[in-house]
Structures are given as structure tokens and as C-alpha cells.
Write an enzyme that holds these catalytic residues in place. Structure first.
Site, PDB file in Angstrom:
ATOM      1  N   ARG A  29     -15.377  26.122  -2.611  1.00 48.01           N
ATOM      2  CA  ARG A  29     -16.374  26.130  -1.964  1.00 48.01           C
ATOM      3  C   ARG A  29     -17.154  26.686  -3.964  1.00 48.01           C
ATOM      4  O   ARG A  29     -16.596  26.720  -4.130  1.00 48.01           O
ATOM      5  CB  ARG A  29     -16.753  27.646  -1.318  1.00 48.01           C
ATOM      6  CG  ARG A  29     -16.185  28.194  -0.268  1.00 48.01           C
ATOM      7  CD  ARG A  29     -18.029  26.603   0.277  1.00 48.01           C
ATOM      8  NE  ARG A  29     -17.018  27.403   2.202  1.00 48.01           N
ATOM      9  CZ  ARG A  29     -16.646  26.385   2.952  1.00 48.01           C
ATOM     10  NH1 ARG A  29     -16.008  25.130   2.056  1.00 48.01           N
ATOM     11  NH2 ARG A  29     -16.835  26.560   3.586  1.00 48.01           N
TER      12      ARG A  29
ATOM     13  N   HIS B  30     -19.671  16.505  -0.513  1.00 51.81           N
ATOM     14  CA  HIS B  30     -18.845  17.455   0.159  1.00 51.81           C
ATOM     15  C   HIS B  30     -17.867  16.762   1.123  1.00 51.81           C
ATOM     16  O   HIS B  30     -18.545  16.543   2.138  1.00 51.81           O
ATOM     17  CB  HIS B  30     -19.863  18.684   0.798  1.00 51.81           C
ATOM     18  CG  HIS B  30     -18.893  19.654   1.702  1.00 51.81           C
ATOM     19  ND1 HIS B  30     -19.153  20.779   1.534  1.00 51.81           N
ATOM     20  CD2 HIS B  30     -17.884  19.448   1.420  1.00 51.81           C
ATOM     21  CE1 HIS B  30     -18.511  21.852   1.407  1.00 51.81           C
ATOM     22  NE2 HIS B  30     -18.025  20.773   2.533  1.00 51.81           N
TER      23      HIS B  30
ATOM     24  N   GLU C 216     -25.462  23.193  -3.907  1.00 53.79           N
ATOM     25  CA  GLU C 216     -24.794  21.915  -3.071  1.00 53.79           C
ATOM     26  C   GLU C 216     -26.474  21.111  -2.148  1.00 53.79           C
ATOM     27  O   GLU C 216     -26.287  21.694  -1.886  1.00 53.79           O
ATOM     28  CB  GLU C 216     -23.571  21.898  -2.279  1.00 53.79           C
ATOM     29  CG  GLU C 216     -23.065  21.142  -1.931  1.00 53.79           C
ATOM     30  CD  GLU C 216     -21.996  21.309  -1.714  1.00 53.79           C
ATOM     31  OE1 GLU C 216     -21.512  20.325  -0.118  1.00 53.79           O
ATOM     32  OE2 GLU C 216     -21.339  21.843  -1.655  1.00 53.79           O
TER      33      GLU C 216
END
Length: 336
Positions: free
Chosen positions: A245, A292, A273
Site C-alpha cells: 500500500r 496498481h 493513487e
């Protein structure tokens, strides 16, 4: 026999990506489910009616956070991702009511581990930076020059967190001639050894590893765990890989360290993000920035959908979950 009522709660586009025709038919045989109905927000009349009747909540990415009072009949939550508790406002309260949970994180761990292994091997051979330098110079490098930190022989790789993904990465690293370190305070030295790693304190791992790969969960204890002091302790030429994360790293401190050119980073997750449009992460040459994508993509998502379907069938038939989650424990550790 009456089939339990099941309801999807996730991004509506996700059901088509996760569940093929066979999986949807299996869900219809096991449960009373309207596979065309997906709860994406909890407040509309249609959503409230669906949630009120739900005995099984099949949730996934971008699921709404649902209050316990809107789930009076709920018996199980099965989550197409890492932590089922993320879609519940009061997971501990639901656990006290007897609600059980499962998640499909194991099905999603393989692609993340594969991405991580690839990036570790590329990092130790300095492939990304060498490729860029080669394009710029258009000259063959001197392969026989002293480069003790290049290559995949006897390099030190540090793994932070023996999570599901961390354990999968450790398994993939076994065939290589690498010195693998592990920081995970929940394991004994014997357990770390069984995973093929040598347990060390986090500060030591950060200081001596040629590549550091992060796999810890995001909790109040791990928020900014990789801070300015630990980043400054990294060896010159070391690479930090983050598929965990974004917020386990102090991103401002990381950018400051990257700006010097002293270390490299492979970032599949950031905080926020994606990064802000003006972030230096977009332009720094010593950063590999991916959106991601380490987790399941394309056809890999079917594996996750099949795992969720398997858990639904287990619950309906009275068998234990293959991958249960302790909702009460999740409530104690999650970051809100």
C-alpha cells in the site's frame, strides 16, 4: 431446500470481469441471486431493499461501506480481494452477531508475487537504468567492469511482511542464489527459516539489502513505517519495491531520497493513487511507476471469481471456508 439470498456489492463493471458464465450459473444454483443487480452505493431504495434481504454479501473492489443495521439477515461476507471488513462499517458488531467472512486474497496473491519476482530480478541486474543509459549513449557497456552490485548471484533481498503475497514471493525466490532476509515480528526464527529466509530487525534489513520488497498490511502501526530515517539508511544503488500500500512509505521522504539519484524505486502503489499530476514520481528516471497492475488483470480476474464462487458453495453446503477472515480482528487493525 430454500437457497440463501445473495447480493453483489462492488463496482458494477467488476462482476463481468470476475465471473464467467459458468461461475454465474454456479452462484445461481447455490443461492437466490439476481446476477444483474449490483449494489454500488448503499442509500438508494433499491439498494436498501437488496441489502435488507441479503444473507450472503458477495463484495469486491469499490464496494460501498454498509452499516450493520442495513444488513439484518446477513450471515456471511465473501470478498473478492484482500479484506472483507473494508465494506462493513461495524465488522466487529457483525462478528458478534455471528456473521462470518472469507476473502479471495490467496487467488490474487499469485500475480502480485510474479510481478514482484520479475522486478527483483530486473532490479538486481539494473536492467531499467541500464536500458535507459544504453538508449542515450548508443554504445555497448563494458560488461567486465567491476560491478559487484549487479546480477542475481549472492545479492541480498529483504522482504518486509510475511503476508499472503510475501510468503508467495519467498516461495518464488527459493531457486535463486540470493540471501533472503525477512522482517515480520509475528514470526519466530524457526517459522522464518521454514519460509526460506533469515529473520532480521527492520532497520538491519533496510540497511543491508540490495533490493527491499514491501508486503506488510496497512495498519496504524505500519503507516509510514518506511520513513525518512529508514530510507536514508538504504545502500547506494538499492531498490525499493512497493506492491503493498502506498501509505506504508512516507512518500515525501521517498521522493526526497530518489531526487538524489542514490536509490531506485519500483512503485505499483502510491499515496495518493495515482500520484498528483505535478509529482516528481512521474518524471524521475530512477522510478518505475505502474498503475496498481501487479494484482489480477484480464483473465487472471477469473481466478478470483472462481475462488469467491468456491467459498459461496462451501458456505451454503455447511463446509468451512478455505480462506476465512476474522472480522473482529480486521476491525482492530484496519486503517480507516
Amino acid at each position: 431446500m430454500t437457497r440463501p439470498r445473495a447480493v453483489f456489492a462492488m463496482n458494477p463493471r467488476l462482476t463481468g470481469a470476475l465471473f464467467d458464465a459458468d461461475a454465474l450459473e454456479r452462484l445461481r444454483r447455490a443461492t437466490d441471486i439476481d446476477t444483474a443487480l449490483v449494489v454500488a452505493e448503499p442509500d438508494s431504495q433499491r439498494s436498501r431493499e437488496a441489502l435488507a434481504g441479503a444473507e450472503i454479501l458477495i463484495a469486491g473492489w469499490e464496494a460501498p461501506v454498509v452499516r450493520a443495521g442495513r444488513l439484518p439477515r446477513l450471515r456471511a461476507v465473501i470478498y473478492a480481494g484482500g479484506v472483507a471488513a473494508t465494506c462493513l462499517e461495524d465488522p466487529a458488531g457483525l462478528a458478534a452477531r455471528g456473521v462470518v467472512a472469507a476473502n479471495a486474497r490467496a487467488a490474487n496473491s499469485g500475480p502480485v508475487a510474479e510481478y514482484t519476482l520479475a522486478m527483483i530480478l530486473l532490479a538486481t541486474k539494473r536492467v531499467i537504468l541500464t536500458e535507459r543509459a544504453y538508449r542515450a549513449s548508443r554504445k555497448a557497456p563494458d560488461h567486465f567492469a567491476p560491478q559487484p552490485d549487479h546480477g542475481n548471484y549472492r545479492q541480498t533481498v529483504g522482504i518486509v511482511g510475511a503476508s499472503t503475497v510475501g510468503r508467495a514471493v519467498l516461495g518464488l525466490l527459493r531457486p535463486f542464489d540470493l540471501d533472503v532476509l525477512l522482517y515480520d515480528p509475528t514470526l519466530t526464527p524457526e517459522q522464518a527459516g521454514e519460509l526460506g529466509a533469515r529473520p532480521v530487525p527492520l532497520d538491519e534489513l533496510m540497511a543491508v539489502s540490495r533490493v527491499i520488497s514491501l508486503h506488510q498490511p496497512l495498519t496504524p502501526q505500519t503507516h509510514h513505517q518506511i520513513d525518512a530515517r529508514r530510507l536514508a539508511s538504504m545502500r547506494d544503488g538499492a531498490t525499493l519495491i512497493n506492491t503493498a500500500r502506498g501509505a506504508v512509505v512516507d512518500q515525501d521522504a521517498l521522493i526526497a531520497e530518489l531526487r538524489t539519484g542514490r536509490i531506485d524505486a519500483v512503485l505499483d502503489v502510491t499515496d495518493p493513487e495515482p500520484p498528483e499530476p505535478g509529482s516528481e514520481l512521474w518524471t524521475l528516471d530512477n522510478v518505475v511507476l505502474t498503475p496498481h497492475l501487479a494484482g489480477s488483470l484480464g483473465g487472471e480476474l477469473r481466478r478470483v471469481g472462481d475462488a469467491v464462487t468456491d467459498e459461496v458453495e462451501r458456505f451454503v453446503s455447511g463446509r468451512p471456508f478455505a480462506h476465512p477472515e476474522d472480522l473482529a480482528a480486521s476491525a482492530r487493525t484496519r486503517v480507516r
